[in-house]
Design a protein around this motif. Structure first.
Motif, PDB file in Angstrom:
ATOM      1  N   ASN A   1       0.866  -1.165   0.000  1.00 33.61           N
ATOM      2  CA  ASN A   1       0.000   0.000   0.000  1.00 33.61           C
ATOM      3  C   ASN A   1       0.906   1.219   0.000  1.00 33.61           C
ATOM      4  O   ASN A   1       1.445   1.594   1.042  1.00 33.61           O
ATOM      5  CB  ASN A   1      -0.912   0.005   1.227  1.00 33.61           C
ATOM      6  CG  ASN A   1      -1.898   1.143   1.197  1.00 33.61           C
ATOM      7  OD1 ASN A   1      -1.674   2.164   0.541  1.00 33.61           O
ATOM      8  ND2 ASN A   1      -2.983   0.997   1.915  1.00 33.61           N
ATOM      9  N   PRO A   2       1.131   1.830  -1.161  1.00 36.98           N
ATOM     10  CA  PRO A   2       2.075   2.939  -1.238  1.00 36.98           C
ATOM     11  C   PRO A   2       1.686   4.152  -0.406  1.00 36.98           C
ATOM     12  O   PRO A   2       2.514   5.013  -0.160  1.00 36.98           O
ATOM     13  CB  PRO A   2       2.103   3.273  -2.730  1.00 36.98           C
ATOM     14  CG  PRO A   2       0.898   2.650  -3.315  1.00 36.98           C
ATOM     15  CD  PRO A   2       0.514   1.509  -2.422  1.00 36.98           C
ATOM     16  N   ALA A   3       0.450   4.200   0.049  1.00 38.85           N
ATOM     17  CA  ALA A   3       0.022   5.334   0.864  1.00 38.85           C
ATOM     18  C   ALA A   3       0.491   5.213   2.308  1.00 38.85           C
ATOM     19  O   ALA A   3       0.442   6.170   3.060  1.00 38.85           O
ATOM     20  CB  ALA A   3      -1.492   5.476   0.817  1.00 38.85           C
ATOM     21  N   TRP A   4       0.933   4.003   2.709  1.00 39.63           N
ATOM     22  CA  TRP A   4       1.379   3.821   4.085  1.00 39.63           C
ATOM     23  C   TRP A   4       2.715   4.507   4.306  1.00 39.63           C
ATOM     24  O   TRP A   4       3.627   4.391   3.499  1.00 39.63           O
ATOM     25  CB  TRP A   4       1.529   2.341   4.421  1.00 39.63           C
ATOM     26  CG  TRP A   4       0.234   1.628   4.613  1.00 39.63           C
ATOM     27  CD1 TRP A   4      -1.012   2.174   4.645  1.00 39.63           C
ATOM     28  CD2 TRP A   4       0.057   0.233   4.794  1.00 39.63           C
ATOM     29  NE1 TRP A   4      -1.954   1.194   4.833  1.00 39.63           N
ATOM     30  CE2 TRP A   4      -1.314  -0.003   4.931  1.00 39.63           C
ATOM     31  CE3 TRP A   4       0.934  -0.839   4.851  1.00 39.63           C
ATOM     32  CZ2 TRP A   4      -1.835  -1.271   5.131  1.00 39.63           C
ATOM     33  CZ3 TRP A   4       0.418  -2.107   5.042  1.00 39.63           C
ATOM     34  CH2 TRP A   4      -0.952  -2.313   5.190  1.00 39.63           C
ATOM     35  N   THR A   5       2.803   5.186   5.398  1.00 42.20           N
ATOM     36  CA  THR A   5       4.045   5.850   5.786  1.00 42.20           C
ATOM     37  C   THR A   5       4.913   4.882   6.582  1.00 42.20           C
ATOM     38  O   THR A   5       4.470   3.788   6.952  1.00 42.20           O
ATOM     39  CB  THR A   5       3.743   7.076   6.664  1.00 42.20           C
ATOM     40  OG1 THR A   5       3.150   6.616   7.896  1.00 42.20           O
ATOM     41  CG2 THR A   5       2.802   8.061   5.962  1.00 42.20           C
ATOM     42  N   LEU A   6       6.123   5.296   6.884  1.00 35.22           N
ATOM     43  CA  LEU A   6       6.990   4.499   7.730  1.00 35.22           C
ATOM     44  C   LEU A   6       6.303   4.225   9.061  1.00 35.22           C
ATOM     45  O   LEU A   6       6.331   3.103   9.565  1.00 35.22           O
ATOM     46  CB  LEU A   6       8.326   5.209   7.961  1.00 35.22           C
ATOM     47  CG  LEU A   6       9.263   4.547   8.974  1.00 35.22           C
ATOM     48  CD1 LEU A   6       9.647   3.143   8.533  1.00 35.22           C
ATOM     49  CD2 LEU A   6      10.488   5.407   9.205  1.00 35.22           C
ATOM     50  N   VAL A   7       5.674   5.223   9.622  1.00 32.20           N
ATOM     51  CA  VAL A   7       4.959   5.066  10.888  1.00 32.20           C
ATOM     52  C   VAL A   7       3.903   3.969  10.769  1.00 32.20           C
ATOM     53  O   VAL A   7       3.793   3.100  11.642  1.00 32.20           O
ATOM     54  CB  VAL A   7       4.323   6.416  11.314  1.00 32.20           C
ATOM     55  CG1 VAL A   7       3.343   6.248  12.447  1.00 32.20           C
ATOM     56  CG2 VAL A   7       5.412   7.410  11.695  1.00 32.20           C
ATOM     57  N   ASP A   8       3.156   3.973   9.678  1.00 36.96           N
ATOM     58  CA  ASP A   8       2.133   2.941   9.446  1.00 36.96           C
ATOM     59  C   ASP A   8       2.771   1.560   9.390  1.00 36.96           C
ATOM     60  O   ASP A   8       2.275   0.608  10.001  1.00 36.96           O
ATOM     61  CB  ASP A   8       1.385   3.179   8.128  1.00 36.96           C
ATOM     62  CG  ASP A   8       0.569   4.451   8.112  1.00 36.96           C
ATOM     63  OD1 ASP A   8       0.073   4.866   9.171  1.00 36.96           O
ATOM     64  OD2 ASP A   8       0.436   5.039   7.016  1.00 36.96           O
ATOM     65  N   ARG A   9       3.856   1.439   8.633  1.00 37.23           N
ATOM     66  CA  ARG A   9       4.502   0.139   8.466  1.00 37.23           C
ATOM     67  C   ARG A   9       5.116  -0.359   9.764  1.00 37.23           C
ATOM     68  O   ARG A   9       5.073  -1.557  10.056  1.00 37.23           O
ATOM     69  CB  ARG A   9       5.537   0.200   7.348  1.00 37.23           C
ATOM     70  CG  ARG A   9       4.892   0.367   5.973  1.00 37.23           C
ATOM     71  CD  ARG A   9       5.879   0.275   4.847  1.00 37.23           C
ATOM     72  NE  ARG A   9       6.981   1.215   4.926  1.00 37.23           N
ATOM     73  CZ  ARG A   9       6.955   2.459   4.453  1.00 37.23           C
ATOM     74  NH1 ARG A   9       5.875   2.917   3.843  1.00 37.23           N
ATOM     75  NH2 ARG A   9       8.005   3.236   4.552  1.00 37.23           N
TER      76      ARG A   9
END
Length: 80
Positions: A7-15
């Protein structure tokens, strides 16, 4: 763990957070594995600070994700 969560919309924080949750780890568990405090894990997951390179590698190994996925959101090992 195979990540089928491109999901390219995920940020590092999300991952960071998603990898910990998918691994079934509490922040305190991951903190122990990374050699930091639970508060530090919280700070990384909320974007208040970022993990060092060595902590980043320990995070990926502990949660079972690739460094590429954790850093960039891309799983080079998956097909499709």
């Amino acid at each position: 763990m195979t990540m089928m969560l491109d999901n390219p919309a995920w940020t590092l924080v999300d991952r960071l957070k998603k990898s910990r949750l998918l691994a079934g780890l509490e922040q305190s568990d991951l903190a122990d594995a990374c050699g930091v405090s639970r508060n530090t894990i919280s700070n990384w997951e909320t974007g208040r600070s970022e993990p060092s390179a060595s902590a980043f590698v320990r995070w990926a190994r502990t949660t079972g994700v690739t460094l590429e996925w954790l850093a960039e959101g891309i799983d080079y090992g998956s097909e499709g």
